[in-house]
Design a protein around this motif. Structure first.
Motif, mmCIF file in Angstrom:
data_model
loop_
_atom_site.group_PDB
_atom_site.id
_atom_site.type_symbol
_atom_site.label_atom_id
_atom_site.label_comp_id
_atom_site.label_asym_id
_atom_site.label_seq_id
_atom_site.Cartn_x
_atom_site.Cartn_y
_atom_site.Cartn_z
ATOM 1 N N LYS A 336 0.818 -1.224 0.000
ATOM 2 C CA LYS A 336 0.000 0.000 0.000
ATOM 3 C C LYS A 336 0.848 1.269 0.000
ATOM 4 O O LYS A 336 0.583 2.220 0.742
ATOM 5 C CB LYS A 336 -0.946 0.008 1.203
ATOM 6 N N MET A 337 1.925 1.249 -0.796
ATOM 7 C CA MET A 337 2.748 2.447 -0.923
ATOM 8 C C MET A 337 2.101 3.353 -1.951
ATOM 9 O O MET A 337 1.701 2.908 -3.019
ATOM 10 C CB MET A 337 4.155 2.076 -1.423
ATOM 11 N N LYS A 338 2.033 4.631 -1.633
ATOM 12 C CA LYS A 338 1.482 5.572 -2.594
ATOM 13 C C LYS A 338 2.649 6.098 -3.423
ATOM 14 O O LYS A 338 3.586 6.702 -2.901
ATOM 15 C CB LYS A 338 0.773 6.670 -1.810
ATOM 16 N N VAL A 339 2.611 5.818 -4.723
ATOM 17 C CA VAL A 339 3.724 6.189 -5.596
ATOM 18 C C VAL A 339 3.583 7.631 -6.055
ATOM 19 O O VAL A 339 2.557 8.026 -6.597
ATOM 20 C CB VAL A 339 3.766 5.256 -6.828
ATOM 21 N N ASP A 340 4.638 8.431 -5.816
ATOM 22 C CA ASP A 340 4.604 9.834 -6.227
ATOM 23 C C ASP A 340 5.276 10.058 -7.580
ATOM 24 O O ASP A 340 4.732 10.721 -8.437
ATOM 25 C CB ASP A 340 5.359 10.709 -5.210
ATOM 26 N N VAL A 341 6.486 9.546 -7.733
ATOM 27 C CA VAL A 341 7.243 9.733 -8.973
ATOM 28 C C VAL A 341 8.011 8.461 -9.276
ATOM 29 O O VAL A 341 8.485 7.793 -8.356
ATOM 30 C CB VAL A 341 8.367 10.806 -8.834
ATOM 31 N N ILE A 342 8.152 8.143 -10.553
ATOM 32 C CA ILE A 342 9.061 7.066 -10.924
ATOM 33 C C ILE A 342 10.020 7.566 -11.992
ATOM 34 O O ILE A 342 9.709 8.498 -12.737
ATOM 35 C CB ILE A 342 8.321 5.819 -11.477
ATOM 36 N N GLN A 343 11.185 6.975 -12.012
ATOM 37 C CA GLN A 343 12.147 7.323 -13.051
ATOM 38 C C GLN A 343 12.956 6.061 -13.327
ATOM 39 O O GLN A 343 13.369 5.391 -12.383
ATOM 40 C CB GLN A 343 13.063 8.434 -12.535
ATOM 41 N N ASN A 344 13.133 5.732 -14.597
ATOM 42 C CA ASN A 344 13.940 4.537 -14.838
ATOM 43 C C ASN A 344 14.963 4.736 -15.940
ATOM 44 O O ASN A 344 14.823 5.605 -16.793
ATOM 45 C CB ASN A 344 13.067 3.312 -15.113
ATOM 46 N N SER A 345 16.033 3.954 -15.843
ATOM 47 C CA SER A 345 17.038 3.929 -16.898
ATOM 48 C C SER A 345 17.263 2.455 -17.205
ATOM 49 O O SER A 345 16.513 1.607 -16.726
ATOM 50 C CB SER A 345 18.318 4.597 -16.415
ATOM 51 N N ALA A 346 18.295 2.152 -17.969
ATOM 52 C CA ALA A 346 18.494 0.761 -18.392
ATOM 53 C C ALA A 346 18.600 -0.207 -17.208
ATOM 54 O O ALA A 346 17.943 -1.239 -17.186
ATOM 55 C CB ALA A 346 19.750 0.667 -19.249
ATOM 56 N N ILE A 347 19.403 0.152 -16.227
ATOM 57 C CA ILE A 347 19.627 -0.812 -15.150
ATOM 58 C C ILE A 347 19.230 -0.278 -13.783
ATOM 59 O O ILE A 347 19.545 -0.870 -12.750
ATOM 60 C CB ILE A 347 21.101 -1.308 -15.107
ATOM 61 N N SER A 348 18.530 0.843 -13.771
ATOM 62 C CA SER A 348 18.095 1.326 -12.459
ATOM 63 C C SER A 348 16.649 1.827 -12.511
ATOM 64 O O SER A 348 16.122 2.160 -13.580
ATOM 65 C CB SER A 348 19.011 2.440 -11.967
ATOM 66 N N PHE A 349 16.061 1.864 -11.353
ATOM 67 C CA PHE A 349 14.665 2.274 -11.242
ATOM 68 C C PHE A 349 14.510 3.011 -9.921
ATOM 69 O O PHE A 349 14.871 2.472 -8.870
ATOM 70 C CB PHE A 349 13.785 1.008 -11.259
#
Ligand code: ADP
Ligand code: ASP
Ligand code: MG
Length: 416
Positions: A336-349
């Motif tokens: 039940k985590m409320k997600v605010d922002v996501i950002q991803n690259s090839a090998i990281s998130f």
């Protein structure tokens, strides 16, 4: 038909309750439903009671006593005659609460939470209803759990719209002054459920939708929706007009002035939402409606403190792609985590979350089995809608920026 919502701040003491009565007399109370939250910080106080109960703390009774004492002082201020029926009604709620503690067998925290927390709203509405009756504003007290039906997703229950609509359509007298609780509903077995913290705004919108109301007004201790939270920003400006879309965006990013779920039902039926000051009820406040350009067009700042930034990378330098991302999201949903922002690259998130339900340790434990994990707690997330460079500079000054993301209309900055 109009729907008014009064939050905890508006009824935090006896003079607040008297002000609500005066406001109703001033702006009118015909064909009106008022939705009310728990008084002041009662919900927080009850959260402590629940925690004490679960942890078998000896403070259980004293924490409950605090809640009792707080309401009793308000009662004594409002009703000199201690034989007034309201004293009995409130005492009965506390009896019910104690009875629950003595008989409950459920170990499910979320279920127990909902059975206890709702007493804040039940008590506040009984006091206010009786006070309004007492000064001649005759009204009809409604147990919202008879109307709003939900699933069993305790602490963030989902509305069963069909049943709710049917109950409200067949069992609501539009011609009188009605008063009910925000935040609550009931599940198929009639156990109490809640709609998420600050959910009373949503309750007002649900009723407005089902009643085809002409408008909803949320009465606040601020002049309306401002372009920034006045607790953190000096010179916050009043927004006179906002579109539903803009308001949905602002609420989504965390502008705590409106609960994010509130706008959808209103938008569906084009019911305007007003946010006004209970201290100055005749001032125009903010109007939220269809196809309105933001007025004035200024950058809007939203800050969420106490967020958690989690960065993941694969243990073996493999790509983070659909499969892992879906697994990560499943875990975020599970805890039940409320997600605010996501950002991803090839090998990281990276993901910035709001740890509302205190499940961070469990989530991290789970993630560490699969990923290399770094975690920054206690970070702040700033969102600026309609940003300009000046606005960004203002936010970044003197802080360490951990993550930044720009889209055409919105910039988000996670900083320490
Ligand atoms: P309620 O008792 O009605 O639930 P809250 O205390 O939850 O009221 O919300 C009102 C407070 O929200 C205001 O006093 C203000 O400090 C804060 N707030 C945060 N963001 C905004 C904003 N954009 N505009 C106005 N008020 C805001
Ligand atoms: N009393 C609840 C809370 O404090 C609901 C609300 O105020 O909207 O979260
Ligand atoms: Mg509130």
């Amino acid at each position: 038909m109009q729907v008014y919502k009064f939050g905890g701040a508006s009824v935090k003491d006896a003079s607040g309750v008297k002000n609500v009565a005066a406001l109703l007399q001033k702006v009118g109370h015909k064909n009106t439903l008022i939705v009310v939250s728990a008084m002041g910080k009662t919900t927080n106080a009850l959260e402590l009671v629940i925690k004490n109960y679960f942890e078998n703390k000896t403070e259980l009774q004293s924490s409950l006593q605090e809640v009792k004492k707080y309401h009793n002082e308000i009662l004594l201020d409002l009703f000199e005659n201690e034989n007034h029926i309201v004293y009995k009604k409130v005492a009965l709620f506390f009896d019910e609460l104690n009875n629950f503690f003595n008989t409950n067998k459920s170990p499910d925290y979320n279920f127990v939470y909902d059975q206890i927390i709702g007493y804040g709203e039940l008590i506040s509405t009984v006091i206010i209803s009786e006070y309004l009756n007492f000064i001649g504003l005759k009204n009809n007290w409604i147990d919202v759990r008879e109307h709003i039906k939900t699933d069993t997703y305790y602490r963030s229950a989902n509305i069963n719209w069909e049943e709710t609509q049917q109950r409200i359509s067949t069992n609501f007298n539009k011609t009188v002054l009605n008063i009910t609780q925000g935040f609550l509903g009931s599940d198929p077995n009639n156990f109490t459920t809640t709609l998420g913290r600050e959910g009373s705004d949503y309750t007002a919108a649900i009723y407005a939708y089902c009643l085809n109301a002409d408008s909803v007004t949320i009465w606040k201790d601020v002049p309306g929706v401002l372009n920034a939270d006045p607790r953190y920003f000096e010179n916050a400006q009043l927004l006179n007009k906002i579109s539903y879309r803009e308001a949905i965006e602002l609420a989504f990013y965390g502008a705590s002035v409106i609960h994010p779920k509130t706008l959808q039902p209103l938008q569906g039926k084009e019911i305007p939402l007003y946010v006004k000051s209970f201290l100055n009820p005749e001032a125009p406040g903010t109007r939220i409606g269809k196809n309105i350009t933001l007025e004035p067009m200024v950058p809007c700042f939203i800050v969420k403190k106490n967020q958690v930034l989690i960065s993941l990378s694969s243990l073996d330098f493999s790509y983070i792609v659909e499969e892992n991302i879906s697994e990560i999201f499943n875990l975020l949903h599970l805890y039940k985590m409320k997600v605010d922002v996501i950002q991803n690259s090839a090998i990281s998130f990276s993901v910035c979350v709001d740890n509302i339900y205190d499940n961070l340790d469990k989530l991290l434990h789970h993630l560490k089995a699969k990923f290399k994990v770094t975690c920054h707690e206690n970070v702040s997330l700033y969102t600026i809608r309609h940003y300009n460079q000046n606005a960004i500079n203002q936010i970044e000054e003197g802080k360490t920026v951990l993550l930044k993301q720009l889209t055409q209309e919105t910039v988000q900055v996670v900083s320490k």
